[in-house]
Design a protein around this motif. Structure first.
Motif, mmCIF file in Angstrom:
data_model
loop_
_atom_site.group_PDB
_atom_site.id
_atom_site.type_symbol
_atom_site.label_atom_id
_atom_site.label_comp_id
_atom_site.label_asym_id
_atom_site.label_seq_id
_atom_site.Cartn_x
_atom_site.Cartn_y
_atom_site.Cartn_z
ATOM 1 N N LYS A 49 0.851 -1.193 0.000
ATOM 2 C CA LYS A 49 0.000 0.000 0.000
ATOM 3 C C LYS A 49 0.880 1.234 0.000
ATOM 4 O O LYS A 49 1.752 1.385 0.857
ATOM 5 C CB LYS A 49 -0.889 0.001 1.249
ATOM 6 N N CYS A 50 0.690 2.116 -0.978
ATOM 7 C CA CYS A 50 1.370 3.408 -0.990
ATOM 8 C C CYS A 50 0.384 4.448 -0.499
ATOM 9 O O CYS A 50 -0.730 4.563 -1.016
ATOM 10 C CB CYS A 50 1.871 3.782 -2.372
ATOM 11 N N HIS A 51 0.792 5.223 0.488
ATOM 12 C CA HIS A 51 -0.082 6.220 1.088
ATOM 13 C C HIS A 51 -0.060 7.533 0.308
ATOM 14 O O HIS A 51 -0.862 8.420 0.583
ATOM 15 C CB HIS A 51 0.317 6.436 2.547
ATOM 16 N N ALA A 52 0.825 7.646 -0.671
ATOM 17 C CA ALA A 52 0.915 8.867 -1.474
ATOM 18 C C ALA A 52 0.205 8.714 -2.818
ATOM 19 O O ALA A 52 -0.636 9.532 -3.176
ATOM 20 C CB ALA A 52 2.377 9.246 -1.689
ATOM 21 N N CYS A 53 0.530 7.658 -3.561
ATOM 22 C CA CYS A 53 -0.044 7.506 -4.914
ATOM 23 C C CYS A 53 -1.203 6.527 -4.966
ATOM 24 O O CYS A 53 -1.767 6.295 -6.031
ATOM 25 C CB CYS A 53 1.037 7.102 -5.909
ATOM 26 N N GLU A 54 -1.564 5.933 -3.825
ATOM 27 C CA GLU A 54 -2.709 5.035 -3.709
ATOM 28 C C GLU A 54 -2.531 3.693 -4.416
ATOM 29 O O GLU A 54 -3.486 2.964 -4.596
ATOM 30 C CB GLU A 54 -4.002 5.706 -4.189
ATOM 31 N N ALA A 55 -1.320 3.354 -4.854
ATOM 32 C CA ALA A 55 -1.080 2.015 -5.398
ATOM 33 C C ALA A 55 -1.193 1.034 -4.245
ATOM 34 O O ALA A 55 -0.657 1.274 -3.171
ATOM 35 C CB ALA A 55 0.306 1.944 -6.024
ATOM 36 N N HIS A 56 -1.926 -0.062 -4.464
ATOM 37 C CA HIS A 56 -2.122 -1.012 -3.374
ATOM 38 C C HIS A 56 -2.592 -2.356 -3.916
ATOM 39 O O HIS A 56 -3.029 -2.450 -5.054
ATOM 40 C CB HIS A 56 -3.158 -0.483 -2.384
ATOM 41 N N GLY A 57 -2.483 -3.380 -3.078
ATOM 42 C CA GLY A 57 -3.041 -4.674 -3.424
ATOM 43 C C GLY A 57 -2.075 -5.819 -3.205
ATOM 44 O O GLY A 57 -0.998 -5.659 -2.637
ATOM 45 N N ASP A 58 -2.513 -6.982 -3.685
ATOM 46 C CA ASP A 58 -1.681 -8.168 -3.622
ATOM 47 C C ASP A 58 -0.890 -8.269 -4.925
ATOM 48 O O ASP A 58 -0.915 -7.363 -5.751
ATOM 49 C CB ASP A 58 -2.535 -9.414 -3.371
ATOM 50 N N THR A 59 -0.209 -9.378 -5.096
ATOM 51 C CA THR A 59 0.652 -9.567 -6.260
ATOM 52 C C THR A 59 -0.121 -9.421 -7.563
ATOM 53 O O THR A 59 0.309 -8.716 -8.473
ATOM 54 C CB THR A 59 1.296 -10.964 -6.195
ATOM 55 N N PHE A 60 -1.280 -10.065 -7.638
ATOM 56 C CA PHE A 60 -2.066 -10.030 -8.874
ATOM 57 C C PHE A 60 -2.615 -8.633 -9.158
ATOM 58 O O PHE A 60 -2.561 -8.157 -10.284
ATOM 59 C CB PHE A 60 -3.216 -11.034 -8.802
ATOM 60 N N SER A 61 -3.168 -7.975 -8.141
ATOM 61 C CA SER A 61 -3.784 -6.671 -8.386
ATOM 62 C C SER A 61 -2.748 -5.604 -8.714
ATOM 63 O O SER A 61 -3.034 -4.673 -9.462
ATOM 64 C CB SER A 61 -4.659 -6.250 -7.199
ATOM 65 N N ILE A 62 -1.530 -5.729 -8.191
ATOM 66 C CA ILE A 62 -0.478 -4.781 -8.556
ATOM 67 C C ILE A 62 -0.132 -4.931 -10.027
ATOM 68 O O ILE A 62 -0.018 -3.942 -10.755
ATOM 69 C CB ILE A 62 0.766 -4.975 -7.660
ATOM 70 N N VAL A 63 0.012 -6.167 -10.485
ATOM 71 C CA VAL A 63 0.314 -6.403 -11.901
ATOM 72 C C VAL A 63 -0.848 -5.928 -12.769
ATOM 73 O O VAL A 63 -0.644 -5.279 -13.800
ATOM 74 C CB VAL A 63 0.636 -7.887 -12.167
ATOM 75 N N GLN A 64 -2.092 -6.207 -12.361
ATOM 76 C CA GLN A 64 -3.256 -5.757 -13.121
ATOM 77 C C GLN A 64 -3.264 -4.239 -13.229
ATOM 78 O O GLN A 64 -3.523 -3.680 -14.291
ATOM 79 C CB GLN A 64 -4.551 -6.228 -12.444
#
Length: 127
Positions: A49-64
């Motif tokens: 989870k990045c608190h600045a750019c809102e990137a978050h998730g597990d392995t699959f959702s990050i790649v998606q």
């Protein structure tokens, strides 16, 4: 296996260092120009989870999110990143079938519709 996968995926996308452990540990986000640790990772949970750019998730959702693909596409991309290890990932990240709230006869046993418990929608007078 999920802890190794999340670390490898984050390293693939540019992370310099991924701390390991069950608790959330601070790290620099690989998805934006990060001067200080604005992200958190739990490698044993396989979550980011990045608190600045809102990137978050597990392995699959990050790649998606990063590649703009669906789940099947993410599995194919992970095969390229991790090799054959993606099959071990599906054990921890397997999607459970959705629970059906209503069957053909109405509400399932023990469940109530929102209308039966008094949460009716209020309509505007002009509608």
């Amino acid at each position: 296996m999920a802890e190794q996968a999340i670390a490898e995926v984050l390293m693939h996308y540019g992370a310099e260092y991924v701390p390991e452990g069950y608790k959330w540990a601070p790290m620099k986000c690989p998805f934006h120009d990060d001067r200080s640790a604005s992200a958190s990772v739990s490698t044993e949970r396989g979550a980011f989870k990045c608190h600045a750019c809102e990137a978050h998730g597990d392995t699959f959702s990050i790649v998606q999110w990063k590649e703009g693909c669906d789940f099947v596409g993410a599995v194919e991309i992970l095969t390229g990143i991790l090799g054959a290890e993606h099959k071990a990932l599906s054990k921890g990240n397997a999607r459970k079938p959705r629970r059906r709230v209503f069957d053909a006869a109405g509400a399932n046993a023990g469940q109530h519709s929102i209308l039966s418990i008094g949460l009716r929608r209020k309509f505007n007078a002009g509608s």
